[in-house]
Structure formats: C-alpha cells, structure tokens
Design an enzyme around this catalytic site. Structure first.
Site, PDB file in Angstrom:
ATOM      1  CE  LYS A  24     -18.228 -58.482 -25.629  1.00  0.00           C
ATOM      2  NZ  LYS A  24     -19.590 -58.111 -26.006  1.00  0.00           N
ATOM      3  CG  ASP A  71     -21.818 -52.852 -26.564  1.00  0.00           C
ATOM      4  OD1 ASP A  71     -20.746 -53.316 -26.997  1.00  0.00           O
ATOM      5  OD2 ASP A  71     -22.679 -53.521 -25.982  1.00  0.00           O
ATOM      6  CD  GLN A 125     -22.672 -60.174 -25.806  1.00  0.00           C
ATOM      7  OE1 GLN A 125     -21.977 -59.296 -25.291  1.00  0.00           O
ATOM      8  NE2 GLN A 125     -22.421 -60.639 -27.012  1.00  0.00           N
TER       9      GLN A 125
HETATM   10  N1  GUN Z   1     -23.561 -59.232 -29.757  1.00  0.00           N
HETATM   11  C1  GUN Z   1     -22.670 -59.397 -30.776  1.00  0.00           C
HETATM   12  N2  GUN Z   1     -21.722 -58.436 -30.747  1.00  0.00           N
HETATM   13  C2  GUN Z   1     -22.024 -57.644 -29.674  1.00  0.00           C
HETATM   14  C3  GUN Z   1     -21.393 -56.500 -29.126  1.00  0.00           C
HETATM   15  O1  GUN Z   1     -20.376 -55.986 -29.615  1.00  0.00           O
HETATM   16  N3  GUN Z   1     -22.006 -55.968 -28.030  1.00  0.00           N
HETATM   17  C4  GUN Z   1     -23.138 -56.507 -27.481  1.00  0.00           C
HETATM   18  N4  GUN Z   1     -23.675 -55.902 -26.408  1.00  0.00           N
HETATM   19  N5  GUN Z   1     -23.746 -57.571 -27.978  1.00  0.00           N
HETATM   20  C5  GUN Z   1     -23.175 -58.145 -29.073  1.00  0.00           C
END
Ligand code: GUN
Length: 293
Positions: free
Chosen positions: A52, A119, A96
C-alpha cells in the site's frame, strides 16, 4: 478462457491516479495523504501494508506509516486513531486488520472518523453502501467490481455465489452484486461454514467469488462450464523449493479450474493488486472531498 490480469489493470489504474494527482498538485499545491497503522509482526499484514505504501509513492501520494508493537494497549491505539482523525494533513487512513486479540477491532473501526475511513469499514460507510448512497466502498469488493467492469463481464441476471461472509469481502460483495447497477443485478447466494452443500451451490454459479481463506478449496468438480471465477484468497503454503520457503496460492485450484472458466483471476497478480488501487482511489476521493465535504 481469459485470465483477468489484475497486475496489468492495477498498473493502468495507478497511471490514471498518478495523472490526477499531478493535476491536483498543480492546482492546489498539495497531494493526497494516506496514513496506515500497523500493529504487531504478522508477515502477511506487513507485506500488504508495504505494498500500500509503495503504491502511494508510485502515484505521487504522501504516505505515513505508524508501526506499533503488539504490546500496545487498546487505549493507546484509540489515541492514535483520534490524532489521525484530527490531523488536517491526513486525508484518509487505515488500521490494518487483524489486530491482536486484546484489542476490540469493532471499537477501533467505530473510532475512525467515517470521512477518513478509506477502507469503508465504518458502519456509516457500510450503511450508505447498503442503501446505494455515495461512500467509500471496501477496497477488495471495489477492486473486483472494477475488474468485472473493465473486462466488460455481463452480470445482470447472473447467479453469483460468494464463498465466505467476512465483513471485509464476502458480505459487502454480496450486497454490491445484488444492487441495481452495473456491475450488479445478480441473484446472489452467500455461502459460509454452515452451508449444507457448498459444492451444490457453486455448481449453480455463473460467477464465483471465492473468499473463504482455505488454500485451493474450489476444485473443478465444483465449477460450471463457462463460469467467471474471482479468487480473493492469498494463502501461504509451505514450499521448500522456494527461497522464501513458501508460495502463494488462492482459494481456487487454478490448474484444475482454469480450463472450465470463461474468466479467472490468478493468485498472485489477480485481486490483490486491485485492492491496493481501490484504496488509493478512495484516498483520492477523500482528498477531493468528493463523498463528504
Ligand atoms: N486486512 C485484510 N484486508 C484488509 C483491508 O482491506 N484493510 C485493512 N485495514 N485490513 C485488512
């Protein structure tokens, strides 16, 4: 059979985003700024967050990574969330998941200002998504919608079977594909651990979204000829022949299933890269105050 090239599609989308960022920078002298909070040392989470942050850099975004040991308390994490909510330099941020067991994920998600929730996990964004109101769509389902759209895959009237009912993928995907829109207008079956006969359900599917988290769960005898198969799984399986000791496989047995499909996504290089570009798209929307003023 067409392999949906998520890596190439993500590259194109990132070029489009970078061009928009350059335009904003010229006009306003500022660029979108995404922050990510990463707790603990789960290798998969580290790898996703790294990807990311790298993608932010490729597109000309500013990024801030806040890494914390898994000994952090819930209150300390909530304090970080409050600071990010109030920081005018940050357009959007993510925490995350998963978080360590002693931290209530729901409490943390609720603490995020929904206007910065790129998100799309906050109940305000989930509620707006459910009612078809403009919002931040969760990144993985949003990425899948873009794949379907850019490959011009017909969805109207199709029977879609979603494997897995997580808040991040399965549940939102089932809502988005049943809405009155393109991509959408599907008849959706959401399957999960209590579904009586998953194979029987899958055999009826024109479109399969596999998000169950079990390596190579979907076999060729579960898939109808001509189906579209979207594989969301990213599973590490031991492989001593690889330098790093493992390889990545999806929730679909690609070698068995591919020949039966009209379209299929590979792992890696399918849904994963699209998830990242969707997060960037949401951050761009946040910077432009497109959804919330
Ligand atoms: N863990 C797995 N996929 C995601 C996501 O798209 N966002 C976040 N914050 N955590 C994750």
């Amino acid at each position: 059979m067409t392999i949906i090239d998520g890596k190439e599609l993500a590259k194109q989308i990132k070029e489009e985003i970078a061009a928009e960022v350059a335009e904003i920078k010229n006009r306003d002298g500022k660029v979108p700024h995404l922050a990510a909070v990463l707790v603990g040392d789960d290798p998969a989470s580290h790898s996703y967050v790294r990807s990311k942050v790298n993608s932010c850099n490729q597109c000309g975004f500013e990024s801030t990574l806040i890494k914390k040991d898994d000994s952090i308390t819930e209150d300390e994490l909530l304090e970080i969330v409050r600071d990010l909510n109030e920081n005018p330099d940050i357009d959007g941020f993510i925490v995350q998941l998963p978080l360590p067991n002693h931290i209530d994920e729901h409490k943390v998600t609720l603490a995020i200002d929904h206007r910065k929730d790129v998100d799309g996990f906050h109940p305000i964004n989930v509620g707006r998504m459910t009612q078809g109101v403009d919002c931040y769509l969760p990144a993985t389902p949003y990425g899948i919608l873009q794949m379907l759209e850019r490959y011009k895959i017909e969805t109207s009237g199709k029977h879609c079977v979603v494997l897995g009912r997580s808040n991040i993928v399965g549940t939102p995907m089932s809502i988005l594909l049943s809405r009155k829109a393109y991509p959408g207008n599907c008849t959706v079956t959401l399957t999960h651990s209590r579904t009586r006969d998953i194979r029987e359900e899958l055999l009826r599917a024109d479109i399969i979204i596999a998000a169950i988290g079990i390596p190579e769960f979907v076999k060729d005898d579960m898939v109808k000829e001509g189906a579209v198969v979207i594989d969301v799984g990213i599973n590490r399986v031991e492989d001593p022949s690889r330098k790093r000791g493992y390889r990545l496989v999806g929730d679909v047995d690609f070698d068995e299933v591919a020949e039966k499909c009209s379209h299929i996504t590979p792992v890696p290089g399918g849904v994963g890269p699209m998830t990242v570009t969707s997060l960037l798209k949401n951050t761009l929307k946040a910077a432009r105050k497109e959804v919330y003023s």
